[in-house]
Design a protein around this motif. Structure first.
Motif, mmCIF file in Angstrom:
data_model
loop_
_atom_site.group_PDB
_atom_site.id
_atom_site.type_symbol
_atom_site.label_atom_id
_atom_site.label_comp_id
_atom_site.label_asym_id
_atom_site.label_seq_id
_atom_site.Cartn_x
_atom_site.Cartn_y
_atom_site.Cartn_z
ATOM 1 N N THR A 39 0.836 -1.206 0.000
ATOM 2 C CA THR A 39 0.000 0.000 0.000
ATOM 3 C C THR A 39 0.867 1.251 0.000
ATOM 4 N N ALA A 40 1.909 1.254 0.840
ATOM 5 C CA ALA A 40 2.801 2.409 0.918
ATOM 6 C C ALA A 40 3.574 2.596 -0.381
ATOM 7 N N VAL A 41 4.074 1.508 -0.946
ATOM 8 C CA VAL A 41 4.845 1.598 -2.188
ATOM 9 C C VAL A 41 3.995 2.198 -3.310
ATOM 10 N N SER A 42 2.751 1.743 -3.413
ATOM 11 C CA SER A 42 1.896 2.223 -4.505
ATOM 12 C C SER A 42 1.451 3.668 -4.322
ATOM 13 N N SER A 43 1.484 4.164 -3.075
ATOM 14 C CA SER A 43 0.991 5.526 -2.834
ATOM 15 C C SER A 43 2.108 6.544 -2.634
ATOM 16 N N PHE A 44 3.353 6.093 -2.571
ATOM 17 C CA PHE A 44 4.472 7.022 -2.358
ATOM 18 C C PHE A 44 4.734 7.800 -3.645
ATOM 19 N N SER A 45 4.625 9.116 -3.573
ATOM 20 C CA SER A 45 4.774 9.938 -4.785
ATOM 21 C C SER A 45 5.554 11.211 -4.471
ATOM 22 N N PRO A 46 6.867 11.095 -4.281
ATOM 23 C CA PRO A 46 7.688 12.280 -4.011
ATOM 24 C C PRO A 46 7.872 13.102 -5.285
ATOM 25 N N SER A 227 6.828 7.694 5.841
ATOM 26 C CA SER A 227 7.754 8.566 6.545
ATOM 27 C C SER A 227 9.193 8.066 6.409
ATOM 28 N N LEU A 228 9.379 6.749 6.477
ATOM 29 C CA LEU A 228 10.716 6.183 6.336
ATOM 30 C C LEU A 228 11.268 6.401 4.938
ATOM 31 N N PHE A 229 10.442 6.186 3.917
ATOM 32 C CA PHE A 229 10.895 6.414 2.543
ATOM 33 C C PHE A 229 11.344 7.861 2.371
ATOM 34 N N ASP A 230 10.537 8.778 2.908
ATOM 35 C CA ASP A 230 10.868 10.196 2.781
ATOM 36 C C ASP A 230 12.180 10.504 3.504
ATOM 37 N N LYS A 231 12.354 9.952 4.683
ATOM 38 C CA LYS A 231 13.575 10.195 5.463
ATOM 39 C C LYS A 231 14.807 9.672 4.732
ATOM 40 N N ILE A 232 14.695 8.481 4.164
ATOM 41 C CA ILE A 232 15.838 7.894 3.461
ATOM 42 C C ILE A 232 16.181 8.704 2.218
ATOM 43 N N MET A 233 15.172 9.176 1.489
ATOM 44 C CA MET A 233 15.443 9.996 0.307
ATOM 45 C C MET A 233 16.125 11.308 0.679
ATOM 46 N N ARG A 234 15.726 11.901 1.788
ATOM 47 C CA ARG A 234 16.295 13.181 2.196
ATOM 48 C C ARG A 234 17.675 13.039 2.813
ATOM 49 N N GLN A 235 17.989 11.829 3.328
ATOM 50 C CA GLN A 235 19.273 11.617 3.992
ATOM 51 C C GLN A 235 19.943 10.359 3.442
ATOM 52 N N PRO A 236 20.272 10.332 2.146
ATOM 53 C CA PRO A 236 20.830 9.112 1.552
ATOM 54 C C PRO A 236 22.189 8.727 2.110
ATOM 55 N N THR A 237 22.888 9.696 2.731
ATOM 56 C CA THR A 237 24.211 9.389 3.304
ATOM 57 C C THR A 237 24.152 9.377 4.826
ATOM 58 N N LEU A 238 22.969 9.109 5.361
ATOM 59 C CA LEU A 238 22.787 9.061 6.803
ATOM 60 C C LEU A 238 23.795 8.119 7.446
ATOM 61 N N GLN A 239 24.450 8.584 8.506
ATOM 62 C CA GLN A 239 25.421 7.744 9.203
ATOM 63 C C GLN A 239 24.678 6.652 9.968
ATOM 64 N N LEU A 240 25.162 5.440 9.845
ATOM 65 C CA LEU A 240 24.499 4.307 10.464
ATOM 66 C C LEU A 240 24.997 4.096 11.881
ATOM 67 N N GLN A 241 24.086 3.752 12.759
ATOM 68 C CA GLN A 241 24.460 3.501 14.143
ATOM 69 C C GLN A 241 25.073 2.121 14.317
ATOM 70 N N GLY A 242 24.683 1.190 13.468
ATOM 71 C CA GLY A 242 25.079 -0.188 13.689
ATOM 72 C C GLY A 242 26.313 -0.615 12.946
ATOM 73 N N GLY A 243 26.916 0.285 12.170
ATOM 74 C CA GLY A 243 28.159 -0.083 11.505
ATOM 75 C C GLY A 243 27.922 -0.693 10.157
ATOM 76 N N GLY A 244 28.259 -1.954 10.000
ATOM 77 C CA GLY A 244 28.356 -2.592 8.697
ATOM 78 C C GLY A 244 27.068 -2.718 7.926
ATOM 79 N N GLU A 245 27.237 -3.048 6.681
ATOM 80 C CA GLU A 245 26.118 -3.225 5.767
ATOM 81 C C GLU A 245 25.186 -4.302 6.296
ATOM 82 N N GLN A 246 23.908 -4.108 6.102
ATOM 83 C CA GLN A 246 22.834 -5.015 6.492
ATOM 84 C C GLN A 246 22.512 -4.953 7.979
ATOM 85 N N LYS A 247 23.321 -4.261 8.778
ATOM 86 C CA LYS A 247 23.009 -4.137 10.200
ATOM 87 C C LYS A 247 23.086 -2.671 10.597
ATOM 88 N N GLY A 248 22.406 -1.843 9.812
ATOM 89 C CA GLY A 248 22.498 -0.417 10.001
ATOM 90 C C GLY A 248 21.468 0.109 10.972
#
Length: 270
Positions: A39-46, A227-248
């Motif tokens: 539902t979210a994927v189909s309605s997300f329209s940035p 909200s998460l999609f919007d946050k990720i688009m606005r902060q594509p280089t967001l520093q990860l708290q968990g370190g490595g890939e897949q455990k961010g």
């Protein structure tokens, strides 16, 4: 007279969301999570173009159970510790389901889901190349509906063969049964389950990893996904708290009543 300057219009590259989804076909929260996410994927329209790809990964909640061993509602008692809590969870699930205009059927039988995950891997190999992934999403919807709304036993190879024919994976039910009896993709399912636990750190389903960086645990409301999609688009280089890939960074919010199903090491069925 000199030629007029040419105006070049460039189209921005779409922002791509890659979602790795860890799910089990006997977990009702996985079904609700599927409905919420799609539902979210189909309605997300940035303002800028976006694309999505969804990949499903296996996670088996009842690894020791036989096919068709329990009714779906009764099987949930092996996830939640008491009958009282299970009744409360079923009521909660029924209320959540009503927000998507569906009704759960707890009377259908279920059991070990390994064969259904083999069928999902087959469907992905056939359908995922489609740009819209519509056939893959239709297949997943059909599988979840069979398990949770139509009372069909998705631990039964007969049921899975019939669903495979409906989806166009097999020409006939006999062909589907022949493929299922062959054991094809079984090792791949086992390896993916082990990887989910050891490398990705999945302990319950549904779980999601977005763009190999952001972990989303449990079913989320469509508003949370947007909200998460919007946050990720606005902060594509967001520093990860968990370190490595897949455990961010852990995103999303925890369901108040338990928005996931945990693996259960039940005794071998007799």
């Amino acid at each position: 007279m000199p030629p007029s300057p040419t105006t070049i219009t460039t189209t921005p590259q779409p922002f791509h969301f890659k979602l790795d989804i860890y799910t089990d076909t006997v977990c009702p929260f996985s079904h609700l999570g599927f409905l919420s996410l799609t539902t979210a994927v189909s309605s997300f329209s940035p303002p800028t173009p976006v694309t999505f790809s969804l990949t499903y990964h296996p996670y088996i909640l009842y690894p020791n159970s036989r096919p068709s061993s329990r009714k779906l509602g009764a099987a949930l008692t092996y996830i939640y510790s008491s009958h009282t809590r299970t009744t409360s969870i079923l009521t909660h699930l029924d209320n959540l389901a009503s927000t998507y205009n569906i009704k759960f059927n707890w009377e259908g039988r279920t059991g070990n889901s390994r064969d259904s995950h083999r069928l999902i891997l087959l469907a992905q190999s056939r359908f995922q190349a489609s740009p819209s992934q519509q056939n893959l999403q239709r297949f997943m919807s059909r599988l979840y509906q069979a398990s949770f709304q139509r009372g069909r036993d998705i631990s039964s190879r007969q049921t899975l063969a019939e669903l495979g024919v409906e989806a166009g994976l097999f020409g006939t039910v006999d062909k589907g049964l022949e493929w299922l009896d062959s054991g094809a993709l079984g090792e791949e399912v086992d390896k993916e389950c082990e990887k989910a636990k050891r490398e990705i750190g999945v302990r319950a389903v549904p779980s999601y990893v977005v763009n190999k960086k952001y972990v989303v645990g449990g079913m989320q409301d469509p508003v949370v996904w947007l909200s998460l999609f919007d946050k990720i688009m606005r902060q594509p280089t967001l520093q990860l708290q968990g370190g490595g890939e897949q455990k961010g960074e852990q995103l999303g919010r925890r369901e108040e009543h338990g928005g996931n199903c945990r693996v259960v090491a039940v005794e071998n069925d007799t």
